[in-house]
Design a protein around this motif. Structure first.
Motif, PDB file in Angstrom:
ATOM      1  N   HIS A 173      -7.145  10.062   4.947  1.00  0.00           N
ATOM      2  CA  HIS A 173      -6.154  10.867   5.665  1.00  0.00           C
ATOM      3  C   HIS A 173      -5.214   9.970   6.468  1.00  0.00           C
ATOM      4  O   HIS A 173      -3.998  10.151   6.446  1.00  0.00           O
ATOM      5  N   PHE A 211      -9.820  17.088   3.383  1.00  0.00           N
ATOM      6  CA  PHE A 211     -11.262  17.218   3.162  1.00  0.00           C
ATOM      7  C   PHE A 211     -11.560  18.112   1.960  1.00  0.00           C
ATOM      8  O   PHE A 211     -12.374  17.769   1.107  1.00  0.00           O
ATOM      9  N   ARG A 212     -10.888  19.259   1.867  1.00  0.00           N
ATOM     10  CA  ARG A 212     -11.132  20.192   0.757  1.00  0.00           C
ATOM     11  C   ARG A 212     -10.774  19.568  -0.583  1.00  0.00           C
ATOM     12  O   ARG A 212     -11.513  19.693  -1.563  1.00  0.00           O
ATOM     13  N   TYR A 216     -13.036  10.732   3.854  1.00  0.00           N
ATOM     14  CA  TYR A 216     -11.781  11.483   3.836  1.00  0.00           C
ATOM     15  C   TYR A 216     -10.954  11.196   5.088  1.00  0.00           C
ATOM     16  O   TYR A 216      -9.730  11.252   5.049  1.00  0.00           O
ATOM     17  N   ARG A 217     -11.603  10.867   6.191  1.00  0.00           N
ATOM     18  CA  ARG A 217     -10.854  10.581   7.418  1.00  0.00           C
ATOM     19  C   ARG A 217      -9.995   9.336   7.254  1.00  0.00           C
ATOM     20  O   ARG A 217      -8.838   9.293   7.673  1.00  0.00           O
ATOM     21  N   ASN A 244      -2.750  18.317   6.709  1.00  0.00           N
ATOM     22  CA  ASN A 244      -3.807  18.675   7.636  1.00  0.00           C
ATOM     23  C   ASN A 244      -5.102  18.001   7.180  1.00  0.00           C
ATOM     24  O   ASN A 244      -5.388  17.937   5.989  1.00  0.00           O
ATOM     25  N   HIS A 245      -5.911  17.513   8.118  1.00  0.00           N
ATOM     26  CA  HIS A 245      -7.155  16.821   7.758  1.00  0.00           C
ATOM     27  C   HIS A 245      -8.133  17.745   7.046  1.00  0.00           C
ATOM     28  O   HIS A 245      -8.932  17.295   6.222  1.00  0.00           O
ATOM     29  N   LYS A 246      -8.056  19.044   7.328  1.00  0.00           N
ATOM     30  CA  LYS A 246      -8.943  19.994   6.654  1.00  0.00           C
ATOM     31  C   LYS A 246      -8.576  20.125   5.175  1.00  0.00           C
ATOM     32  O   LYS A 246      -9.449  20.239   4.327  1.00  0.00           O
ATOM     33  N   LEU A 247      -7.289  20.090   4.878  1.00  0.00           N
ATOM     34  CA  LEU A 247      -6.839  20.152   3.490  1.00  0.00           C
ATOM     35  C   LEU A 247      -7.241  18.881   2.745  1.00  0.00           C
ATOM     36  O   LEU A 247      -7.687  18.949   1.600  1.00  0.00           O
ATOM     37  N   TYR A 258     -10.557  16.338  -1.237  1.00  0.00           N
ATOM     38  CA  TYR A 258     -11.477  15.215  -1.416  1.00  0.00           C
ATOM     39  C   TYR A 258     -12.792  15.689  -2.024  1.00  0.00           C
ATOM     40  O   TYR A 258     -13.317  15.096  -2.955  1.00  0.00           O
ATOM     41  N   ARG A 259     -13.323  16.777  -1.495  1.00  0.00           N
ATOM     42  CA  ARG A 259     -14.570  17.333  -2.014  1.00  0.00           C
ATOM     43  C   ARG A 259     -14.391  17.926  -3.414  1.00  0.00           C
ATOM     44  O   ARG A 259     -15.245  17.780  -4.284  1.00  0.00           O
TER      45      ARG A 259
END
Length: 49
Positions: free
Chosen positions: A22, A38-39, A18-19, A33-36, A41-42
């Motif tokens: 991103h 990631f979510r 995901y990085r 946002n990288h957290k979004l 992506y998962r």
């Protein structure tokens, strides 16, 4: 945005983190946002162990 993320992950199967996706999204002008990332992506089942 989910479709774009899946397309980028499918283009480069060796880079399925995901990085990396991103960074590619940012280069195309889609700032998230990288957290979004990631979510999403998962949630799409793209995570690789």
């Amino acid at each position: 945005m989910r479709e774009k993320l899946k397309a980028l992950a499918g283009q480069r199967p060796r880079w399925r983190g995901y990085r990396r996706v991103h960074v590619l999204l940012q280069r195309e002008g889609h700032y998230m946002n990288h957290k979004l990332v990631f979510r999403v992506y998962r949630a799409e089942g793209l995570a690789v162990r």
